[in-house]
Design an enzyme around this catalytic site. Structure first.
Site, PDB file in Angstrom:
ATOM      1  N   ARG A 101      25.458  55.421  15.620  1.00 57.08           N
ATOM      2  CA  ARG A 101      26.147  56.083  16.731  1.00 57.08           C
ATOM      3  C   ARG A 101      25.999  55.241  17.992  1.00 57.08           C
ATOM      4  O   ARG A 101      26.938  55.107  18.782  1.00 57.08           O
ATOM      5  CB  ARG A 101      25.600  57.492  16.969  1.00 57.08           C
ATOM      6  N   TYR A 127      51.865  61.376  27.377  1.00 57.58           N
ATOM      7  CA  TYR A 127      51.606  61.861  26.022  1.00 57.58           C
ATOM      8  C   TYR A 127      51.177  63.322  26.066  1.00 57.58           C
ATOM      9  O   TYR A 127      50.346  63.719  26.888  1.00 57.58           O
ATOM     10  CB  TYR A 127      50.535  60.980  25.384  1.00 57.58           C
ATOM     11  N   ASP A 159      46.995  53.811  30.757  1.00 57.79           N
ATOM     12  CA  ASP A 159      47.164  53.896  29.307  1.00 57.79           C
ATOM     13  C   ASP A 159      48.133  52.782  28.905  1.00 57.79           C
ATOM     14  O   ASP A 159      49.311  52.820  29.219  1.00 57.79           O
ATOM     15  CB  ASP A 159      47.722  55.270  28.926  1.00 57.79           C
TER      16      ASP A 159
END
Length: 384
Positions: free
Chosen positions: A54, A107, A179
């Site tokens: 992780r 989006y 983005d």
């Protein structure tokens, strides 16, 4: 040798950055380290800094180094999805009471994250037409910490002048997030234009083969990179090793794929402008597009996404989607195969009734790398 010294040319970096030969076998492709934990040489004696996947995994590290190099950043971080990346970013940058300016075209999942999740945490947001720097400036408040931009935007293919909006954000003491999913770092470099953080859905063009889900954050600020990495580990929505390996494979061919996507999309857009059943075509490569000059200035070419509006309204647009054969009816984008969708009923259903609601007669295309003549014939028969 640092990856930064391999080359300044994108195509070479895409293949070599992060992709060092395996020291044990000489394998030229980084292995998939499908492992959760690592043997320590005594308590705290970590080999290469790895203790638990992780926190870090060698395959993910290779991808993160590759992403940073391609975007011209200092730190790249890979996540389980694009929305996981966005969630980590927002929880790193924001506190209850802060304000965000979001675009009027974005989006649907990003809008849902702001409207249904982050807002419940006490973060305020307002909508602005980010193609107009003055509109962004007018939307700012003393509490604004982030200005969020998509360019080209999803699904209306709007264009934002990144350098101009970066200056607006900087003057207000806010950070600019871009983005870059539609453009990719091959076509557009937001950090070089003044952005603070770049966001990607790696699921799309970066992976490129519709076989992986992932997300990324890249920044040129080393301190911010450390903050993001802390939250990435604390929150845990990391990219797995096999997913990282798939995206790393995809970035190697990004330049050649984007050249073909852009070439095919330009032909599709041109044909659509001349079709009697098409009322308008949204593609920044068209000279009549309102963002064409800005796109030409900040992008290498205009990308593989094309949207258009159909005469006859929503039902006519849905019928075009249903009639397509080579264009596969499906959500997502950026794979080698062409996709067609109805944003209002599919990817952008979550924005219905909001300032981001999309027209019912809109069709969105992700133009693939098939033979262009086949794609044109398919659209012509779908339009009837």
């Amino acid at each position: 040798m640092s990856d930064r010294h391999i080359s300044q040319h994108f195509e070479t970096l895409a293949i070599h950055a992060g992709n060092t030969a395996d020291p044990l076998t000489g394998a030229v492709v980084p292995p998939i380290y499908q492992v959760s934990t690592y043997k320590q040489d005594g308590v705290g004696g970590l080999r290469g800094g790895y203790e638990y996947s992780r926190s870090a995994n060698p395959t993910r590290t290779a991808l993160e180094e590759n992403l940073a190099a391609l975007e011209g950043g200092r730190r790249g971080l890979a996540f389980a999805s694009g929305l996981a990346a966005e969630d980590c970013l927002l929880r790193t940058l924001l506190s209850p009471g802060d304000h965000v300016v979001i675009p009027n075209d974005a989006y649907g999942g990003t809008f849902r994250l702001f409207a249904k999740v982050v807002a419940r945490w006490g973060v305020e947001w307002s909508v602005a037409d980010t193609s107009d720097p003055a509109a962004v400036r007018a939307a700012l408040t003393p509490k604004t910490k982030v200005v969020w931009v998509e360019t080209p935007s999803n699904p209306l293919l709007g264009i934002t002048d990144i350098a101009a909006v970066a200056q607006v954000a900087r003057d207000a003491g806010a950070r600019l997030v871009v983005d870059n999913t539609f453009a990719t770092p091959y076509l557009q470099q937001p950090l070089a234009l003044g952005a603070d953080i770049v966001v990607h859905s790696l699921t799309k063009y970066m992976g490129g083969h519709s076989d992986v889900v992932g997300g990324a954050l890249i920044t040129g600020d080393a301190g911010l990179g450390e903050e993001l990495a802390f939250h990435q580990n604390a929150m845990g929505a990391v990219a797995g090793p096999f997913d990282s390996w798939l995206v790393l494979r995809g970035t190697k061919t990004l330049s050649v794929r984007m050249d073909r996507h852009s070439e095919n999309a330009a032909k599709v857009a041109d044909m659509l402008t001349r079709h009697a059943r098409v009322s308008s075509v949204l593609y920044p490569g068209l000279p009549e597009h309102p963002g064409h000059e800005v796109a030409a200035k900040q992008m290498k070419s205009f990308g593989g996404m094309v949207s258009f509006r159909v005469e006859g309204g929503e039902e006519a647009a849905v019928e075009v989607c249903n009639r397509a054969r080579i264009f596969t009816l499906g959500e997502s984008l950026g794979g080698v195969e062409s996709l067609i969708e109805h944003p209002g009923r599919m990817t952008h259903a979550s924005v219905a009734g909001s300032a981001l609601e999309v027209p019912g007669d809109l069709v969105r295309l992700s133009v693939g790398i098939e033979n262009a003549e086949d794609l044109l014939e398919d659209l012509q028969q779908a339009l009837g």
